[in-house]
Motif scaffolding. Structure first.
Motif, PDB file in Angstrom:
ATOM      1  N   GLU A 366       0.860  -1.191   0.000  1.00 38.49           N
ATOM      2  CA  GLU A 366       0.000   0.000   0.000  1.00 38.49           C
ATOM      3  C   GLU A 366       0.895   1.240   0.000  1.00 38.49           C
ATOM      4  O   GLU A 366       1.058   1.920   1.015  1.00 38.49           O
ATOM      5  N   PRO A 367       1.501   1.564  -1.149  1.00 40.90           N
ATOM      6  CA  PRO A 367       2.496   2.652  -1.174  1.00 40.90           C
ATOM      7  C   PRO A 367       1.927   4.020  -0.811  1.00 40.90           C
ATOM      8  O   PRO A 367       2.613   4.832  -0.181  1.00 40.90           O
ATOM      9  N   GLN A 368       0.681   4.287  -1.185  1.00 39.47           N
ATOM     10  CA  GLN A 368       0.121   5.603  -0.887  1.00 39.47           C
ATOM     11  C   GLN A 368      -0.094   5.786   0.608  1.00 39.47           C
ATOM     12  O   GLN A 368       0.235   6.838   1.177  1.00 39.47           O
ATOM     13  N   LEU A 369      -0.632   4.767   1.276  1.00 41.74           N
ATOM     14  CA  LEU A 369      -0.873   4.842   2.719  1.00 41.74           C
ATOM     15  C   LEU A 369       0.433   5.043   3.474  1.00 41.74           C
ATOM     16  O   LEU A 369       0.571   5.962   4.288  1.00 41.74           O
ATOM     17  N   PHE A 370       1.416   4.186   3.196  1.00 42.07           N
ATOM     18  CA  PHE A 370       2.683   4.267   3.906  1.00 42.07           C
ATOM     19  C   PHE A 370       3.457   5.526   3.512  1.00 42.07           C
ATOM     20  O   PHE A 370       4.103   6.162   4.363  1.00 42.07           O
ATOM     21  N   GLY A 371       3.409   5.887   2.225  1.00 43.91           N
ATOM     22  CA  GLY A 371       4.136   7.070   1.771  1.00 43.91           C
ATOM     23  C   GLY A 371       3.614   8.348   2.388  1.00 43.91           C
ATOM     24  O   GLY A 371       4.391   9.216   2.817  1.00 43.91           O
ATOM     25  N   ASN A 372       2.294   8.488   2.456  1.00 45.86           N
ATOM     26  CA  ASN A 372       1.707   9.687   3.064  1.00 45.86           C
ATOM     27  C   ASN A 372       2.089   9.801   4.540  1.00 45.86           C
ATOM     28  O   ASN A 372       2.401  10.895   5.036  1.00 45.86           O
ATOM     29  N   ALA A 373       2.044   8.677   5.240  1.00 44.97           N
ATOM     30  CA  ALA A 373       2.395   8.694   6.664  1.00 44.97           C
ATOM     31  C   ALA A 373       3.866   9.075   6.853  1.00 44.97           C
ATOM     32  O   ALA A 373       4.202   9.905   7.701  1.00 44.97           O
ATOM     33  N   ALA A 374       4.746   8.476   6.039  1.00 44.51           N
ATOM     34  CA  ALA A 374       6.177   8.750   6.169  1.00 44.51           C
ATOM     35  C   ALA A 374       6.486  10.210   5.853  1.00 44.51           C
ATOM     36  O   ALA A 374       7.261  10.874   6.561  1.00 44.51           O
ATOM     37  N   ASN A 375       5.903  10.737   4.799  1.00 42.14           N
ATOM     38  CA  ASN A 375       6.186  12.117   4.402  1.00 42.14           C
ATOM     39  C   ASN A 375       5.654  13.142   5.390  1.00 42.14           C
ATOM     40  O   ASN A 375       6.129  14.281   5.422  1.00 42.14           O
ATOM     41  N   ASN A 376       4.681  12.749   6.191  1.00 48.26           N
ATOM     42  CA  ASN A 376       4.111  13.658   7.187  1.00 48.26           C
ATOM     43  C   ASN A 376       4.648  13.411   8.593  1.00 48.26           C
ATOM     44  O   ASN A 376       4.229  14.094   9.536  1.00 48.26           O
ATOM     45  N   GLY A 377       5.547  12.437   8.739  1.00 50.85           N
ATOM     46  CA  GLY A 377       6.074  12.129  10.063  1.00 50.85           C
ATOM     47  C   GLY A 377       4.992  11.653  11.015  1.00 50.85           C
ATOM     48  O   GLY A 377       4.978  12.011  12.196  1.00 50.85           O
TER      49      GLY A 377
END
Length: 425
Positions: A366-377
């Motif tokens: 789930e790249p969008q879910l994990f990516g959004n979380a990572a980019n927002n800390g």
């Protein structure tokens, strides 16, 4: 220990210890132990106990021969912190032999006697003579660890926090992300203090994932071991959430991070005295200190993706950890990033079969879910609390803290149908 216990079975209070009880035992301090055994049935469990992770700091030596051999040996040698002797002698003869041993033993040395007579009178006489413990053979490895821990660990001391080490079978499999999200789940679900220790000093991501930029962190502790105590460690912790603290890695390359095998031991020991749960984010390297950290953790969780190199590395890790942790269960397995489009993958069943362990969880790509979380800390639960993957992480938090057992998967096909038919009869 009550006399009544010995009138029924002198080992009741020890052999009734389950795996859960063994896991709850505190590590034995740095002591020297020498055992004098007349039979392999006693010598072998002591040898196995010496390999247990809770005995890592103790120095154990097993000799052939009973009390007379010990008496002769200590005529010219200093006695250790603990002497364990096995004797098949009848009670009165055993007491006479131990009187001779007392003449050559240092008064500060503790003595444990493993006998072959279930005799309440003998037990009382031995305790009166200053023997720390008397048990009747046969004896198990768990008995030995429990006895030594009972003698040398302060029963009034606070229980140690549980350490859970997360490691990736390869770089980039998401082990750190999973460790941080499960730690966050532990702290919010149970309102229990959790400390995350990022052990990847060069490239750690915990400070980014938790949106933290502490001035100090784990590097200050590992490079100043003489200063480590609860007060000093508290100054190094960054508060990430109400019940979640972080020992952040510097994530800089201004110096090299070459450590010996015990480098992180004082830090982990101190953290375990301050928090009920310690999550160790171990980098994907194989060094003396990472090997030591994984071998001594209460639980080890391996994260892998479903491809061949991951399977090979996971198999190597599982096999090595079974050797390093002979008295613990196998490590836990999480399959991550499953279902990458157009990528050939090994199925979860085929991945698990050569390992002999079933995955605790299979987490989809789930790249969008994990990516959004990572980019927002942020953690996933802070972004999408009701997402299925967040539910999975919450379930993993329950399992890894011992609040819930792993649920066996339902049998499929004919076996399941026959089972239902049988229940109706």
């Amino acid at each position: 220990m009550s006399d009544l216990a010995y009138e029924t079975d002198p080992q009741d209070t020890i052999t009734a210890a389950t795996d859960a009880t063994l896991k709850s035992l505190r590590p034995v301090p740095r002591i020297s132990i020498q055992a004098f055994c007349e039979t392999e049935a006693v010598g072998n469990p002591i040898e196995r106990a010496s390999e247990d992770r809770r005995m890592a700091k103790a120095h154990v030596k097993v000799h052939q021969g009973g009390v007379p051999t010990a008496v002769e040996f200590y005529q010219t040698a200093a006695t250790p912190n603990l002497v364990i002797v096995e004797s098949r002698a009848e009670p009165r003869e055993l007491l006479a032999q131990l009187a001779q041993l007392a003449e050559v033993c240092d008064p500060s040395s503790k003595v444990v006697v493993i006998g072959h007579y279930n005799d309440v009178w003998l037990y009382r006489e031995l305790i009166r003579a200053g023997v720390s413990e008397y048990v009747v053979a046969p004896i198990s490895m768990m008995d030995i660890v429990a006895i030594i821990s009972g003698i040398f660990v302060d029963p009034e001391a606070e229980p140690l926090g549980k350490s859970i080490a997360f490691v990736g079978a390869k770089g980039g499999v998401g082990s750190s992300t999973i460790a941080h999200n499960i730690a966050f789940g532990m702290s919010t679900l149970f309102e229990s203090e959790v400390v995350v220790a990022d052990l990847d000093l060069a490239f750690g991501t915990a400070n980014i994932n938790f949106d933290q930029d502490p001035a100090q962190g784990i590097a200050e502790a590992v490079f100043s071991p003489e200063r480590i105590d609860e007060v000093y460690l508290d100054r190094l912790l960054a508060q990430c959430a109400e019940h979640l603290s972080l020992l952040a890695a510097p994530s800089t390359l201004d110096r090299t991070y070459d450590f010996d095998g015990e480098a992180f031991t004082p830090i982990i020991d101190t953290v375990q005295r301050t928090a009920p749960h310690v999550v160790l984010d171990v980098p994907h390297i194989w060094s003396s200190w990472s090997k030591t950290t994984l071998s001594r953790a209460d639980e080890v969780v391996i994260t892998a993706t479903p491809e061949l190199a991951n399977l090979r590395n996971t198999k190597n890790l599982v096999d090595m950890l079974k050797k390093l942790r002979p008295n613990d269960g196998p490590p836990k397995l999480i399959l991550n990033q499953v279902g990458v489009p157009k990528r050939p993958e090994i199925t979860a069943a085929d991945f698990a079969e050569p390992l002999g362990i079933e995955p605790l969880a299979v987490i989809p790509f789930e790249p969008q879910l994990f990516g959004n979380a990572a980019n927002n800390g942020r953690m996933l639960a802070e972004m999408e609390r009701d997402h299925a993957i967040v539910t999975t992480f919450n379930e993993l938090a329950h399992v890894l803290t011992g609040r819930r057992e792993v649920k066996p998967k339902k049998k499929a096909g004919l076996a399941s149908l026959l089972e239902r038919i049988a229940k109706k009869k």
